[in-house]
Write a protein that holds these residues in place. Sequence first.
Motif, mmCIF file in Angstrom:
data_model
loop_
_atom_site.group_PDB
_atom_site.id
_atom_site.type_symbol
_atom_site.label_atom_id
_atom_site.label_comp_id
_atom_site.label_asym_id
_atom_site.label_seq_id
_atom_site.Cartn_x
_atom_site.Cartn_y
_atom_site.Cartn_z
ATOM 1 N N LYS A 119 98.785 36.937 51.402
ATOM 2 C CA LYS A 119 97.492 36.600 51.328
ATOM 3 C C LYS A 119 97.049 36.754 49.850
ATOM 4 O O LYS A 119 97.201 37.817 49.069
ATOM 5 C CB LYS A 119 96.765 37.465 52.067
ATOM 6 C CG LYS A 119 96.803 37.630 53.483
ATOM 7 C CD LYS A 119 95.938 38.685 53.913
ATOM 8 C CE LYS A 119 95.770 38.610 55.638
ATOM 9 N NZ LYS A 119 94.628 39.406 56.201
ATOM 10 N N THR A 120 96.651 35.618 49.281
ATOM 11 C CA THR A 120 96.526 35.653 47.910
ATOM 12 C C THR A 120 94.810 35.789 47.468
ATOM 13 O O THR A 120 94.206 35.704 46.785
ATOM 14 C CB THR A 120 96.863 34.176 47.130
ATOM 15 O OG1 THR A 120 96.534 33.044 47.852
ATOM 16 C CG2 THR A 120 98.431 34.369 47.296
ATOM 17 N N ASP A 121 94.037 35.595 48.842
ATOM 18 C CA ASP A 121 92.549 35.548 48.695
ATOM 19 C C ASP A 121 91.966 37.050 48.304
ATOM 20 O O ASP A 121 91.655 37.695 49.203
ATOM 21 C CB ASP A 121 91.852 34.927 49.866
ATOM 22 C CG ASP A 121 90.400 34.918 49.894
ATOM 23 O OD1 ASP A 121 89.962 34.928 48.758
ATOM 24 O OD2 ASP A 121 89.606 34.793 51.134
ATOM 25 N N GLN A 122 91.832 37.410 46.840
ATOM 26 C CA GLN A 122 91.387 38.546 46.826
ATOM 27 C C GLN A 122 89.898 38.470 46.119
ATOM 28 O O GLN A 122 89.606 37.654 45.455
ATOM 29 C CB GLN A 122 92.108 38.994 45.543
ATOM 30 C CG GLN A 122 93.506 39.728 46.158
ATOM 31 C CD GLN A 122 94.195 40.413 44.904
ATOM 32 O OE1 GLN A 122 93.779 40.462 43.766
ATOM 33 N NE2 GLN A 122 95.485 41.137 45.117
ATOM 34 N N SER A 123 89.067 39.394 46.810
ATOM 35 C CA SER A 123 87.685 39.133 46.622
ATOM 36 C C SER A 123 87.427 39.871 45.186
ATOM 37 O O SER A 123 87.944 40.683 44.723
ATOM 38 C CB SER A 123 86.789 40.128 47.400
ATOM 39 O OG SER A 123 87.139 39.435 48.834
ATOM 40 N N THR A 124 86.552 39.059 44.114
ATOM 41 C CA THR A 124 85.909 39.658 43.050
ATOM 42 C C THR A 124 85.105 40.581 43.128
ATOM 43 O O THR A 124 84.477 40.626 44.185
ATOM 44 C CB THR A 124 85.596 38.478 42.029
ATOM 45 O OG1 THR A 124 84.422 38.095 42.871
ATOM 46 C CG2 THR A 124 86.558 37.364 41.932
ATOM 47 N N TRP A 125 84.809 41.454 42.212
ATOM 48 C CA TRP A 125 83.834 42.514 42.270
ATOM 49 C C TRP A 125 82.273 41.554 42.566
ATOM 50 O O TRP A 125 81.578 42.367 43.231
ATOM 51 C CB TRP A 125 83.713 43.085 40.903
ATOM 52 C CG TRP A 125 82.543 44.146 40.733
ATOM 53 C CD1 TRP A 125 81.459 43.801 39.727
ATOM 54 C CD2 TRP A 125 82.195 45.161 41.479
ATOM 55 N NE1 TRP A 125 80.685 44.818 40.221
ATOM 56 C CE2 TRP A 125 80.965 45.835 41.191
ATOM 57 C CE3 TRP A 125 82.880 45.765 42.544
ATOM 58 C CZ2 TRP A 125 80.258 46.866 41.599
ATOM 59 C CZ3 TRP A 125 82.128 46.984 43.022
ATOM 60 C CH2 TRP A 125 81.063 47.400 42.630
ATOM 61 N N VAL A 126 82.201 40.698 42.103
ATOM 62 C CA VAL A 126 80.760 39.893 42.153
ATOM 63 C C VAL A 126 80.734 39.838 43.782
ATOM 64 O O VAL A 126 79.804 39.650 44.394
ATOM 65 C CB VAL A 126 80.537 38.738 41.279
ATOM 66 C CG1 VAL A 126 79.331 38.131 41.952
ATOM 67 C CG2 VAL A 126 80.366 38.978 39.989
ATOM 68 N N THR A 152 98.559 45.651 56.517
ATOM 69 C CA THR A 152 98.083 44.928 55.213
ATOM 70 C C THR A 152 98.266 45.925 54.056
ATOM 71 O O THR A 152 97.584 47.149 54.085
ATOM 72 C CB THR A 152 96.602 44.543 55.166
ATOM 73 O OG1 THR A 152 96.383 43.635 56.414
ATOM 74 C CG2 THR A 152 96.395 43.589 54.021
ATOM 75 N N LEU A 153 99.058 45.395 53.049
ATOM 76 C CA LEU A 153 99.326 46.378 51.947
ATOM 77 C C LEU A 153 98.989 45.534 50.760
ATOM 78 O O LEU A 153 99.047 44.238 50.677
ATOM 79 C CB LEU A 153 100.835 46.745 51.783
ATOM 80 C CG LEU A 153 101.485 47.554 53.081
ATOM 81 C CD1 LEU A 153 102.865 47.784 52.940
ATOM 82 C CD2 LEU A 153 100.661 48.897 53.250
ATOM 83 N N THR A 154 98.603 46.257 49.572
ATOM 84 C CA THR A 154 98.417 45.443 48.364
ATOM 85 C C THR A 154 99.539 45.949 47.459
ATOM 86 O O THR A 154 99.981 47.416 47.384
ATOM 87 C CB THR A 154 97.113 46.215 47.617
ATOM 88 O OG1 THR A 154 96.074 45.900 48.612
ATOM 89 C CG2 THR A 154 96.960 45.599 46.299
ATOM 90 N N VAL A 155 100.181 45.133 46.890
ATOM 91 C CA VAL A 155 101.527 45.503 46.228
ATOM 92 C C VAL A 155 101.551 44.743 44.888
ATOM 93 O O VAL A 155 101.118 43.823 44.642
ATOM 94 C CB VAL A 155 102.738 44.620 46.948
ATOM 95 C CG1 VAL A 155 103.846 44.772 46.192
ATOM 96 C CG2 VAL A 155 102.781 45.051 48.433
#
Length: 78
Positions: A29-36, A3-6
């Motif tokens: 994968k578009t499901d990125q967690s927010t800081w909260v 898994t890479l972040t691009v």
Amino acid sequence: METLTVEIKTAKARKLIDDLIDLGIISLKTDQSTWVDVWNKVERKLPQTEPDTTEDEIMSEIKAYRLEKRIKQTNEPV
């Protein structure tokens, strides 16, 4: 699988990514967690304890410290 972040900087790069997705070579994968969300996940793992000191006790200590500091300042020789 890796898994890479691009970070996509141009429309051409996005087109290449879309083409790779269409070919079945990669998935997106578009499901990125927010800081909260991240904080809440970490906080749930922390021990849940009630604070031993109340806000009123903290404020009383601050007032006492400030008063003591003022008394010391007025009693110091110049």
